[in-house]
Design an enzyme around this catalytic site. Sequence first.
Site, PDB file in Angstrom:
ATOM      1  N   MET A 228      21.988  91.349  -9.488  1.00  9.81           N
ATOM      2  CA  MET A 228      21.478  90.276  -8.636  1.00  9.81           C
ATOM      3  C   MET A 228      22.648  89.706  -7.837  1.00  9.81           C
ATOM      4  O   MET A 228      23.729  89.472  -8.367  1.00  9.81           O
ATOM      5  CB  MET A 228      20.758  89.189  -9.429  1.00  9.81           C
ATOM      6  CG  MET A 228      21.510  88.473 -10.500  1.00  9.81           C
ATOM      7  SD  MET A 228      20.446  87.193 -11.209  1.00  9.81           S
ATOM      8  CE  MET A 228      21.416  86.693 -12.628  1.00  9.81           C
TER       9      MET A 228
ATOM     10  N   TYR B   1      28.456  81.214 -15.930  1.00  9.19           N
ATOM     11  CA  TYR B   1      27.543  81.964 -15.068  1.00  9.19           C
ATOM     12  C   TYR B   1      26.084  81.806 -15.487  1.00  9.19           C
ATOM     13  O   TYR B   1      25.771  81.261 -16.534  1.00  9.19           O
ATOM     14  CB  TYR B   1      27.932  83.425 -14.904  1.00  9.19           C
ATOM     15  CG  TYR B   1      28.121  84.310 -16.112  1.00  9.19           C
ATOM     16  CD1 TYR B   1      27.582  84.047 -17.351  1.00  9.19           C
ATOM     17  CD2 TYR B   1      28.855  85.490 -15.970  1.00  9.19           C
ATOM     18  CE1 TYR B   1      27.752  84.914 -18.406  1.00  9.19           C
ATOM     19  CE2 TYR B   1      29.038  86.374 -17.013  1.00  9.19           C
ATOM     20  CZ  TYR B   1      28.474  86.078 -18.231  1.00  9.19           C
ATOM     21  OH  TYR B   1      28.649  86.945 -19.283  1.00  9.19           O
ATOM     22  N   GLU B   2      25.205  82.271 -14.579  1.00 12.39           N
ATOM     23  CA  GLU B   2      23.748  82.094 -14.682  1.00 12.39           C
ATOM     24  C   GLU B   2      23.357  80.624 -14.735  1.00 12.39           C
ATOM     25  O   GLU B   2      22.423  80.237 -15.432  1.00 12.39           O
ATOM     26  CB  GLU B   2      23.181  82.842 -15.899  1.00 12.39           C
ATOM     27  CG  GLU B   2      23.588  84.285 -15.999  1.00 12.39           C
ATOM     28  CD  GLU B   2      23.352  85.087 -14.736  1.00 12.39           C
ATOM     29  OE1 GLU B   2      22.523  84.669 -13.904  1.00 12.39           O
ATOM     30  OE2 GLU B   2      24.007  86.132 -14.572  1.00 12.39           O
ATOM     31  N   GLY B   3      24.062  79.799 -13.991  1.00 15.66           N
ATOM     32  CA  GLY B   3      23.812  78.360 -13.990  1.00 15.66           C
ATOM     33  C   GLY B   3      24.721  77.703 -15.000  1.00 15.66           C
ATOM     34  O   GLY B   3      24.577  77.893 -16.214  1.00 15.66           O
TER      35      GLY B   3
ATOM     36  N   ARG C 205      19.348  83.792 -18.317  1.00 22.80           N
ATOM     37  CA  ARG C 205      19.847  82.607 -19.021  1.00 22.80           C
ATOM     38  C   ARG C 205      19.655  82.736 -20.523  1.00 22.80           C
ATOM     39  O   ARG C 205      20.545  82.371 -21.302  1.00 22.80           O
ATOM     40  CB  ARG C 205      19.157  81.354 -18.473  1.00 22.80           C
ATOM     41  CG  ARG C 205      19.715  80.942 -17.128  1.00 22.80           C
ATOM     42  CD  ARG C 205      19.020  79.755 -16.510  1.00 22.80           C
ATOM     43  NE  ARG C 205      19.754  79.340 -15.310  1.00 22.80           N
ATOM     44  CZ  ARG C 205      19.361  78.392 -14.466  1.00 22.80           C
ATOM     45  NH1 ARG C 205      18.208  77.758 -14.685  1.00 22.80           N
ATOM     46  NH2 ARG C 205      20.090  78.086 -13.419  1.00 22.80           N
TER      47      ARG C 205
END
Length: 603
Positions: A177, A450-452, A310
């Site tokens: 992504m 990462y991933e928020g 997540r």
Amino acid sequence: MATLGAPLKDGARPGVSPMTFRAPVRDLAFSLRHVAGFERLADAFPEADADTVAAVLEAAGAFASDILAPLNRQGDLVGARLENGVVRTAPGFADAYQQFAQGGWTSLAAPAEHGGQGLPKTLEVAVLEMVQAANMAFGLCPMLSLGAIEALELCGSPEQKAKYLGKLVSGEWTGTMNLTEPQAGSDLAALTTMATPDGDGGWRITGQKIYITWGDHDAADNIVHLVLARTPDAPPGVKGISLFLAPKVLVGDDGKLGPANALRAGSLEHKLGIHGSPTCVMLFEGAKAELVGGLGQGLPNMFVMMNAARLQVGTQGVAIAERAYQQALAFSQDRAQGRSAWTGAYPSRLFDHPDVRRTLVLMKAHIEAARGICLSTAVAADLARAAPDAATRTAAKLREELLTPIAKAWSTDIGVWVASQGVQIHGGMGFIEETGAAQHYRDARIAPIYEGTNGIQAIDLVGRKLMLGEGQAVGDLMDDIRDTIDLLKASDLKSVGLRLEAALDAAASATAWLIERRAKAMPDALAGATAYQTLLGDVVGGWMLAKGALAAAGEADAAWAESKRALARVFAEAVLAQIPGAAAGVMIGAADFEAMTPEVLGA
């Protein structure tokens, strides 16, 4: 005895344990069965019976331990490299990936119509924990592919599914992504990558993306890039973002590979950890692409992939903690220093010093608590999409959404904490790279980012998740915890029940305050968001351990069962007992922070 850090004649250092790894199959099976409630999936997934689950866990554990774990250190030392425009993975990684794909590990939870096995996502999460623990840098590759599979399954056109999903599910191709840009990190509204119509019904993408995990490599024949980009007439902000699919190698209508697409890895990031994972700066130079979903729907469509990632990143936190813990435990039994207050032996192994053993027990307790949270989130996700009745699906979706930020943030914070304690147990040896303890610490540090970032998870928890179902999601969670407290208080684990009850009361008070401040002064609520996320994670983690302790009474292995009960007791006294005062930390409010200007803070 040689002094700390002094090399011996053969080059080895005293007390340096081999970096072995044993997949925690038994602990995972126990957590699935007794903590996460895997049996609730029986009606939706009848094929996931006890024998099948046991066989999958054993086979995955053997692959992780025997194939992936030995590559972990080499991946850190050598890393991926960019040579003449081609990304080469660390030694052994490409071959290991081929074995991973041929073993069918990417297909576990994928739909049968696309070549998958249709097993629960929960089992996939359990398998990926072992993969990530054995080799976190390697595990990122299938993790991203699984997210791409989920995004295309839910948002892709029938033609896209037919063309791409089978190869992704088989593992022949991998997925990525592409979100982040130099000026657009967490704020995706600022991205500028452009997709323009090509006149033939397709699109051409131009722009730069950074931090793209496994963005290019030599382990598979093709890479399916999911890319966020703007279209020429799109409105500003996130409503102008669309999702596109741009393969590394173009794919014909017959499914055969054609020429290379106009995209490439411009460089590899030089990172603190996960050196074996090629993190790329991706350059899209008029790359041919397909629109996935509708125009302007890029962010919600990408969040399908993001939410799956997540939970998997939360599981990474558990995984790296498990790896660091195992090494620290082995080192504590091999390294001899000082006199034991228990045995009187001199020199004594570190394990026989009370404070060292206390640290190891707390590491283990936090790992099992985080594992329970992640697997429980996965069970809720499976029920939300596959439970036979609508009421169960609705309730499970609320639970999944509430637990996801906790699973991601609390578990990755635990991963860093446990890895840090692992370095501490190694002492000076932990600061020396050759032991490998430092690698786990370095690898763990990316997961809260990462991933928020975990701060964003806290904002999501307080800003959105607390009011899911008008507060029903958090209310139902607390009701379930109180049911377990009643069982604890009626058993010989009453002390655990009392600690958990007091901690839950504090969390309930903090929850009520945050809900009230959300409506009147959102800055106050957001100022307490991270503290609240930690507080709720501690409470839910204590609940997971308590459920395991109650269930352990039925285990045939008495010593092992008692260890589960002891973990719950230690966590209750060392963590839950400290919580009642923590609620006040949530309810500080933002006024004091707001007054702190850069000039004041720098004075």
